[in-house]
Write a protein that holds these residues in place. Structure first.
Motif, short mmCIF file in Angstrom:
data_model
loop_
_atom_site.label_atom_id
_atom_site.label_comp_id
_atom_site.label_asym_id
_atom_site.label_seq_id
_atom_site.Cartn_x
_atom_site.Cartn_y
_atom_site.Cartn_z
N GLN A 118 0.82 -1.20 0.00
CA GLN A 118 0.00 0.00 0.00
C GLN A 118 0.86 1.26 0.00
N PHE A 119 1.95 1.23 0.76
CA PHE A 119 2.86 2.37 0.81
C PHE A 119 3.43 2.67 -0.57
N TYR A 120 3.87 1.63 -1.27
CA TYR A 120 4.47 1.83 -2.58
C TYR A 120 3.44 2.25 -3.62
N ALA A 121 2.22 1.75 -3.51
CA ALA A 121 1.16 2.16 -4.43
C ALA A 121 0.83 3.64 -4.23
N ILE A 122 0.75 4.08 -2.99
CA ILE A 122 0.42 5.48 -2.71
C ILE A 122 1.57 6.40 -3.10
N THR A 123 2.81 6.02 -2.77
CA THR A 123 3.93 6.90 -3.11
C THR A 123 4.15 6.99 -4.61
N PHE A 124 3.93 5.89 -5.33
CA PHE A 124 4.07 5.98 -6.80
C PHE A 124 2.97 6.85 -7.39
N SER A 125 1.76 6.74 -6.85
CA SER A 125 0.67 7.60 -7.32
C SER A 125 0.99 9.07 -7.04
N LEU A 126 1.55 9.35 -5.88
CA LEU A 126 1.94 10.72 -5.55
C LEU A 126 3.05 11.20 -6.48
N PHE A 127 3.97 10.31 -6.83
CA PHE A 127 5.05 10.66 -7.76
C PHE A 127 4.48 11.03 -9.12
N VAL A 128 3.48 10.29 -9.57
CA VAL A 128 2.83 10.60 -10.86
C VAL A 128 2.11 11.95 -10.77
N VAL A 129 1.46 12.24 -9.66
CA VAL A 129 0.80 13.53 -9.49
C VAL A 129 1.84 14.66 -9.48
N PHE A 130 2.97 14.43 -8.83
CA PHE A 130 4.05 15.42 -8.83
C PHE A 130 4.54 15.72 -10.24
N ALA A 131 4.41 14.77 -11.16
CA ALA A 131 4.90 14.94 -12.53
C ALA A 131 3.97 15.78 -13.39
N PHE A 132 2.80 16.13 -12.90
CA PHE A 132 1.84 16.85 -13.73
C PHE A 132 2.35 18.18 -14.28
N PRO A 133 3.04 19.03 -13.50
CA PRO A 133 3.53 20.28 -14.11
C PRO A 133 4.45 20.06 -15.31
N GLY A 134 5.36 19.09 -15.22
CA GLY A 134 6.24 18.80 -16.33
C GLY A 134 5.49 18.22 -17.52
N PHE A 135 4.53 17.34 -17.24
CA PHE A 135 3.70 16.77 -18.30
C PHE A 135 2.92 17.87 -19.02
N ALA A 136 2.31 18.76 -18.26
CA ALA A 136 1.53 19.85 -18.85
C ALA A 136 2.43 20.75 -19.69
N TRP A 137 3.63 21.04 -19.20
CA TRP A 137 4.53 21.91 -19.95
C TRP A 137 4.98 21.23 -21.24
N GLN A 138 5.25 19.93 -21.19
CA GLN A 138 5.75 19.21 -22.37
C GLN A 138 4.67 18.96 -23.40
N TYR A 139 3.47 18.57 -22.96
CA TYR A 139 2.45 18.10 -23.92
C TYR A 139 1.26 19.03 -24.09
N LEU A 140 0.96 19.89 -23.15
CA LEU A 140 -0.27 20.68 -23.22
C LEU A 140 -0.05 22.15 -23.56
N VAL A 141 1.13 22.67 -23.30
CA VAL A 141 1.41 24.08 -23.58
C VAL A 141 1.79 24.23 -25.05
N LYS A 142 1.08 25.13 -25.72
CA LYS A 142 1.41 25.38 -27.13
C LYS A 142 2.56 26.37 -27.19
N ARG A 143 3.52 26.06 -28.04
CA ARG A 143 4.68 26.94 -28.18
C ARG A 143 4.69 27.52 -29.59
N ARG A 144 5.19 28.72 -29.67
CA ARG A 144 5.32 29.35 -30.98
C ARG A 144 6.53 28.77 -31.71
N LEU A 145 6.38 28.59 -33.00
CA LEU A 145 7.51 28.13 -33.80
C LEU A 145 8.39 29.33 -34.13
N ALA A 146 9.67 29.17 -33.99
CA ALA A 146 10.60 30.28 -34.22
C ALA A 146 10.82 30.53 -35.68
#
Length: 100
Positions: free
Chosen positions: A72-100
């Motif tokens: 249970q500890f490992y399931a919860i901590t891995f889930s928390l680790f995935v939640v912690f990854a959301f800002p990086g995921f959003a920046w990589q896949y959800l933020v539209k960037r202008r082409l230079a």
């Protein structure tokens, strides 16, 4: 919560976002492809989860109060680790960037 506990939380936050913030393997090794695949990012997250967990285990053992953990500890901590990854995921896949 002790300073060591907060350090592990911040380390987990940084480790969870590392695969999404660059195109290198673990932030160090350059890849031949111009962009990392999602599978490589997931594999990096899993490895970094175990690295951060081992570091936390080391700090806990050094403090002298090591506790046994069930699945249970490992399931919860891995889930928390995935939640912690959301800002990086959003920046990589959800933020539209202008082409230079």
């Amino acid at each position: 919560m002790s300073a060591a506990g907060w350090f592990i939380v911040l380390l987990a936050l940084a480790g969870a976002n590392l695969p999404f913030l660059n195109q290198r393997l673990f932030g160090i090794v350059p890849l031949r492809a111009s962009k990392k695949s999602a599978w490589i990012r997931i594999a990096e997250m899993i490895v970094l989860y175990f690295v951060v967990g081992a570091f936390g285990f080391l700090l806990e053992a050094r403090a002298g109060n090591r506790f046994e953990q069930g699945w249970q500890f490992y399931a919860i901590t891995f889930s928390l680790f995935v939640v912690f990854a959301f800002p990086g995921f959003a920046w990589q896949y959800l933020v539209k960037r202008r082409l230079a």
